[in-house]
Scaffold this motif. Structure first.
Motif, PDB file in Angstrom:
ATOM      1  N   LEU A  96       1.771  14.473 -14.937  1.00  0.00           N
ATOM      2  CA  LEU A  96       1.575  13.252 -15.711  1.00  0.00           C
ATOM      3  C   LEU A  96       2.535  12.146 -15.282  1.00  0.00           C
ATOM      4  CD1 LEU A  96      -0.015  11.890 -17.933  1.00  0.00           C
ATOM      5  CD2 LEU A  96       1.579  12.877 -19.615  1.00  0.00           C
ATOM      6  N   ALA A  97       3.746  12.507 -14.899  1.00  0.00           N
ATOM      7  CA  ALA A  97       4.694  11.493 -14.417  1.00  0.00           C
ATOM      8  C   ALA A  97       4.159  10.807 -13.170  1.00  0.00           C
ATOM      9  CB  ALA A  97       6.051  12.132 -14.140  1.00  0.00           C
ATOM     10  N   HIS A  98       3.590  11.586 -12.253  1.00  0.00           N
ATOM     11  CA  HIS A  98       3.004  11.007 -11.039  1.00  0.00           C
ATOM     12  C   HIS A  98       1.897  10.017 -11.402  1.00  0.00           C
ATOM     13  CE1 HIS A  98       4.053  15.147  -9.083  1.00  0.00           C
ATOM     14  NE2 HIS A  98       5.128  14.372  -9.188  1.00  0.00           N
ATOM     15  N   LEU A  99       1.009  10.440 -12.278  1.00  0.00           N
ATOM     16  CA  LEU A  99      -0.132   9.601 -12.653  1.00  0.00           C
ATOM     17  C   LEU A  99       0.311   8.324 -13.363  1.00  0.00           C
ATOM     18  CD1 LEU A  99      -2.485  12.453 -13.870  1.00  0.00           C
ATOM     19  CD2 LEU A  99      -2.741  11.114 -11.776  1.00  0.00           C
ATOM     20  N   ARG A 100       1.285   8.464 -14.248  1.00  0.00           N
ATOM     21  CA  ARG A 100       1.780   7.282 -14.962  1.00  0.00           C
ATOM     22  C   ARG A 100       2.473   6.314 -14.010  1.00  0.00           C
ATOM     23  NH1 ARG A 100       3.893  10.291 -20.495  1.00  0.00           N
ATOM     24  NH2 ARG A 100       1.917  10.073 -21.643  1.00  0.00           N
ATOM     25  N   ASN A 101       3.207   6.858 -13.046  1.00  0.00           N
ATOM     26  CA  ASN A 101       3.867   5.991 -12.072  1.00  0.00           C
ATOM     27  C   ASN A 101       2.851   5.285 -11.176  1.00  0.00           C
ATOM     28  OD1 ASN A 101       6.468   6.510 -12.976  1.00  0.00           O
ATOM     29  ND2 ASN A 101       6.742   8.254 -11.595  1.00  0.00           N
ATOM     30  N   MET A 102       1.769   5.974 -10.827  1.00  0.00           N
ATOM     31  CA  MET A 102       0.704   5.335 -10.053  1.00  0.00           C
ATOM     32  C   MET A 102       0.063   4.201 -10.858  1.00  0.00           C
ATOM     33  SD  MET A 102      -1.218   8.504  -8.158  1.00  0.00           S
ATOM     34  CE  MET A 102      -0.321   9.589  -7.043  1.00  0.00           C
ATOM     35  N   THR A 103      -0.152   4.442 -12.145  1.00  0.00           N
ATOM     36  CA  THR A 103      -0.711   3.401 -13.006  1.00  0.00           C
ATOM     37  C   THR A 103       0.225   2.209 -13.091  1.00  0.00           C
ATOM     38  OG1 THR A 103      -1.940   5.002 -14.329  1.00  0.00           O
ATOM     39  CG2 THR A 103      -1.511   2.872 -15.339  1.00  0.00           C
ATOM     40  N   ALA A 104       1.517   2.475 -13.291  1.00  0.00           N
ATOM     41  CA  ALA A 104       2.496   1.387 -13.397  1.00  0.00           C
ATOM     42  C   ALA A 104       2.562   0.580 -12.109  1.00  0.00           C
ATOM     43  CB  ALA A 104       3.873   1.957 -13.735  1.00  0.00           C
ATOM     44  N   ALA A 105       2.566   1.271 -10.961  1.00  0.00           N
ATOM     45  CA  ALA A 105       2.616   0.567  -9.678  1.00  0.00           C
ATOM     46  C   ALA A 105       1.355  -0.274  -9.471  1.00  0.00           C
ATOM     47  CB  ALA A 105       2.786   1.573  -8.539  1.00  0.00           C
ATOM     48  N   THR A 106       0.216   0.276  -9.872  1.00  0.00           N
ATOM     49  CA  THR A 106      -1.043  -0.462  -9.753  1.00  0.00           C
ATOM     50  C   THR A 106      -1.030  -1.703 -10.634  1.00  0.00           C
ATOM     51  OG1 THR A 106      -2.267   1.566  -9.245  1.00  0.00           O
ATOM     52  CG2 THR A 106      -3.549  -0.317 -10.019  1.00  0.00           C
ATOM     53  N   GLU A 107      -0.532  -1.567 -11.845  1.00  0.00           N
ATOM     54  CA  GLU A 107      -0.449  -2.710 -12.756  1.00  0.00           C
ATOM     55  C   GLU A 107       0.469  -3.794 -12.214  1.00  0.00           C
ATOM     56  OE1 GLU A 107      -1.303  -0.377 -16.987  1.00  0.00           O
ATOM     57  OE2 GLU A 107       0.773  -0.674 -16.294  1.00  0.00           O
ATOM     58  N   MET A 108       1.434  -3.422 -11.388  1.00  0.00           N
ATOM     59  CA  MET A 108       2.342  -4.387 -10.764  1.00  0.00           C
ATOM     60  C   MET A 108       1.733  -5.043  -9.528  1.00  0.00           C
ATOM     61  SD  MET A 108       5.685  -1.956 -11.120  1.00  0.00           S
ATOM     62  CE  MET A 108       6.691  -2.844  -9.950  1.00  0.00           C
ATOM     63  N   GLY A 109       0.609  -4.497  -9.051  1.00  0.00           N
ATOM     64  CA  GLY A 109      -0.060  -5.093  -7.901  1.00  0.00           C
ATOM     65  C   GLY A 109      -0.127  -4.226  -6.666  1.00  0.00           C
ATOM     66  N   ALA A 110       0.512  -3.063  -6.700  1.00  0.00           N
ATOM     67  CA  ALA A 110       0.455  -2.162  -5.549  1.00  0.00           C
ATOM     68  C   ALA A 110      -0.926  -1.514  -5.445  1.00  0.00           C
ATOM     69  CB  ALA A 110       1.525  -1.080  -5.665  1.00  0.00           C
ATOM     70  N   ILE A 111      -1.243  -1.034  -4.261  1.00  0.00           N
ATOM     71  CA  ILE A 111      -2.490  -0.305  -4.027  1.00  0.00           C
ATOM     72  C   ILE A 111      -2.133   1.145  -3.738  1.00  0.00           C
ATOM     73  CG2 ILE A 111      -4.528  -0.059  -2.562  1.00  0.00           C
ATOM     74  CD1 ILE A 111      -4.317  -3.051  -1.982  1.00  0.00           C
TER      75      ILE A 111
ATOM     76  N   ALA B 275       0.845  -1.192   0.000  1.00  0.00           N
ATOM     77  CA  ALA B 275       0.000   0.000   0.000  1.00  0.00           C
ATOM     78  C   ALA B 275       0.880   1.241   0.000  1.00  0.00           C
ATOM     79  CB  ALA B 275      -0.925   0.005   1.211  1.00  0.00           C
ATOM     80  N   LEU B 276       0.668   2.101  -0.965  1.00  0.00           N
ATOM     81  CA  LEU B 276       1.458   3.323  -1.109  1.00  0.00           C
ATOM     82  C   LEU B 276       0.593   4.523  -0.762  1.00  0.00           C
ATOM     83  CD1 LEU B 276       3.182   2.476  -4.534  1.00  0.00           C
ATOM     84  CD2 LEU B 276       3.965   1.918  -2.206  1.00  0.00           C
ATOM     85  N   MET B 277       0.883   5.149   0.369  1.00  0.00           N
ATOM     86  CA  MET B 277       0.130   6.328   0.791  1.00  0.00           C
ATOM     87  C   MET B 277       0.775   7.556   0.141  1.00  0.00           C
ATOM     88  SD  MET B 277      -0.798   5.412   4.757  1.00  0.00           S
ATOM     89  CE  MET B 277      -2.032   6.730   4.848  1.00  0.00           C
ATOM     90  N   THR B 278       0.485   7.712  -1.141  1.00  0.00           N
ATOM     91  CA  THR B 278       1.105   8.755  -1.947  1.00  0.00           C
ATOM     92  C   THR B 278       0.633  10.140  -1.514  1.00  0.00           C
ATOM     93  OG1 THR B 278      -0.630   8.306  -3.574  1.00  0.00           O
ATOM     94  CG2 THR B 278       1.534   7.325  -3.965  1.00  0.00           C
ATOM     95  N   ARG B 279       1.600  11.068  -1.387  1.00  0.00           N
ATOM     96  CA  ARG B 279       1.298  12.409  -0.905  1.00  0.00           C
ATOM     97  C   ARG B 279       1.883  13.447  -1.847  1.00  0.00           C
ATOM     98  NH1 ARG B 279      -0.170  15.757   0.055  1.00  0.00           N
ATOM     99  NH2 ARG B 279       0.937  16.948   1.603  1.00  0.00           N
ATOM    100  N   GLU B 280       1.022  14.008  -2.665  1.00  0.00           N
ATOM    101  CA  GLU B 280       1.397  15.131  -3.530  1.00  0.00           C
ATOM    102  C   GLU B 280       0.129  15.709  -4.127  1.00  0.00           C
ATOM    103  OE1 GLU B 280       3.029  17.735  -4.099  1.00  0.00           O
ATOM    104  OE2 GLU B 280       4.912  16.682  -4.520  1.00  0.00           O
TER     105      GLU B 280
END
Length: 200
Positions: free
Chosen positions: A133-148, A123-128
């Protein structure tokens, strides 16, 4: 010899919101069946000092086991180490990027990488805010890998009376992801009150 307790990895990185990681550590201290494994980054310690007036030593004293962020050879860097998963609280955009790209360049990113490859919960408690777009793409990539992706968003339906109430509610939601009990932290939603339902 390893403890028989359930183990949760908690990382505190340099984004605003060190209180979330600290509150998780303090709550785990009250649970005899759980053991926290803390990784506190240099930026995380600096932010906690600014926001909470807590030293690194004070934060580390709340953890069951402490690992240096530089120690890539720590137990939590191996898939053979049994644990329930990992919470990064808070998760800076730098840490998010490292996890999304599989950099494993420090113990926070390495432990997350291992947890994801072992199909454990992260679980990633992302704070920003706002997000680029880089933030959003990284969130998508992490989600695709299985992170929440679990940003600390306050829930006003819970009628928080203080910042502590808002923090506790968010921490409770994150702990739910790992089936960690927290009945004293927050009140659960029990439906719309009858008076409110009549107004719709």
């Amino acid at each position: 010899m390893q403890s028989s307790k359930k183990k949760l990895i908690v990382a505190i990185t340099g984004a605003s919101g060190a209180v979330y990681g600290v509150r998780i550590l303090r709550h785990l201290q009250t649970l005899p069946d759980w053991e926290s494994h803390l990784v506190l980054s240099q930026s995380g310690a600096l932010t906690a000092s600014q926001e909470l007036d807590l030293t690194r030593a004070e934060i580390e004293s709340m953890a069951g086991v402490v690992h240096s962020v530089k120690n890539i050879g720590a137990t939590i860097a191996s898939g053979s180490f049994p644990n329930a998963g990992m919470i990064v609280a808070p998760c800076s955009m730098k840490t998010l990027a490292a996890i999304a790209l599989g950099l494993a360049d420090n113990l926070v990113a390495r432990a997350a990488d291992v947890a994801l490859k072992e199909r454990r919960r992260v679980a990633l408690m992302t704070r920003e805010t706002p997000l680029n777009l880089a933030h959003l793409r990284n969130m998508t990539a992490a989600t695709e890998m299985g992170a929440i992706i679990c940003p600390p968003v306050p829930a006003f339906y819970a009628r928080p009376a203080s910042i502590d109430d808002m923090v506790d509610h968010t921490v409770g939601r994150v702990l739910d992801l790992f089936d960690i009990p927290h009945d004293k932290l927050t009140r659960r939603w029990d439906g719309i009150r009858p008076a409110g339902a009549d107004s719709y």
